[in-house]
Design a protein around this motif. Sequence first.
Motif, mmCIF file in Angstrom:
data_model
loop_
_atom_site.group_PDB
_atom_site.id
_atom_site.type_symbol
_atom_site.label_atom_id
_atom_site.label_comp_id
_atom_site.label_asym_id
_atom_site.label_seq_id
_atom_site.Cartn_x
_atom_site.Cartn_y
_atom_site.Cartn_z
ATOM 1 N N LEU A 181 0.826 -1.211 0.000
ATOM 2 C CA LEU A 181 0.000 0.000 0.000
ATOM 3 C C LEU A 181 0.859 1.260 0.000
ATOM 4 O O LEU A 181 1.917 1.313 0.626
ATOM 5 C CB LEU A 181 -0.910 0.027 1.226
ATOM 6 N N GLU B 237 -6.131 2.165 7.490
ATOM 7 C CA GLU B 237 -5.221 2.807 6.551
ATOM 8 C C GLU B 237 -3.781 2.721 7.005
ATOM 9 O O GLU B 237 -3.488 2.533 8.194
ATOM 10 C CB GLU B 237 -5.618 4.269 6.322
ATOM 11 N N GLY C 227 -2.765 4.667 2.103
ATOM 12 C CA GLY C 227 -3.607 3.712 1.386
ATOM 13 C C GLY C 227 -4.553 2.965 2.312
ATOM 14 O O GLY C 227 -4.307 2.838 3.516
#
Length: 246
Positions: free
Chosen positions: A134, A245, A138
Amino acid sequence: MNDSQNIFYTSISKYYSEIFPFNPMQLKFVTNKLDELPGKHILDIGCATGELSFQLAAGGAEVTGIDLNEDLLQQAISNKKHKGLSFQQGNMLELKQDFNPQQFDAVLCFGNTLVHLNSESHVLQMLEGAYTVLKPGGKLLLQLLNYDHICSEPVEALPVIDTENIRFIRRYNFADDSELIGFQTDLEIKAVNRIVSNETPLLALKSETLKTLLEKAGFQNIQFYANFKQEPKGGDHLPLVVSCEK
């Protein structure tokens, strides 16, 4: 994916899209979490027949769908074509090997896929891989079942799926000394009066354990929901949806 799990998905592959049709709320949920789709790079783990992957690509995202089952993957490759979409066979435990660091804006793992990993250490390995691939900021988006509720009741069967062509019966077999649940299925194919039966082990991953593993992998802003509408977690809902996240 172990042999019994692979056999299970092969046995239902022809009818997978009928058993589990595309859910527009999944698309809305992902779009909401990413603000917009155009220009976003998304990894769809356990993409199956590619329904969600295709819709995300149609919305403007660049999507890579991975699955271990060759029968499901071949349906996706054959039937879901878009310039922003690619499919490949892939193992969710090998994300670091298969993809570049900071390659994706979002990693998705829906459809109770995560609990096909049969230990917490494997779940952590998958989460650490997702964290690596990620981009900063992200999103990791998960959907599994609410094992807090399933194990506390216990819930011994899921709702029967009955369509024009099939009848799909799902039951759980619990063992007192194991974190694994036996997931027993009977797929009745009505046209030929045939029943395909199978049992595969699933990890009864509860929300607090999952939260701990997510934090250990480095994720923050962890949120749990009762469904893709983002209603609050709690009670006897069957889905468990997670957003966090990097």
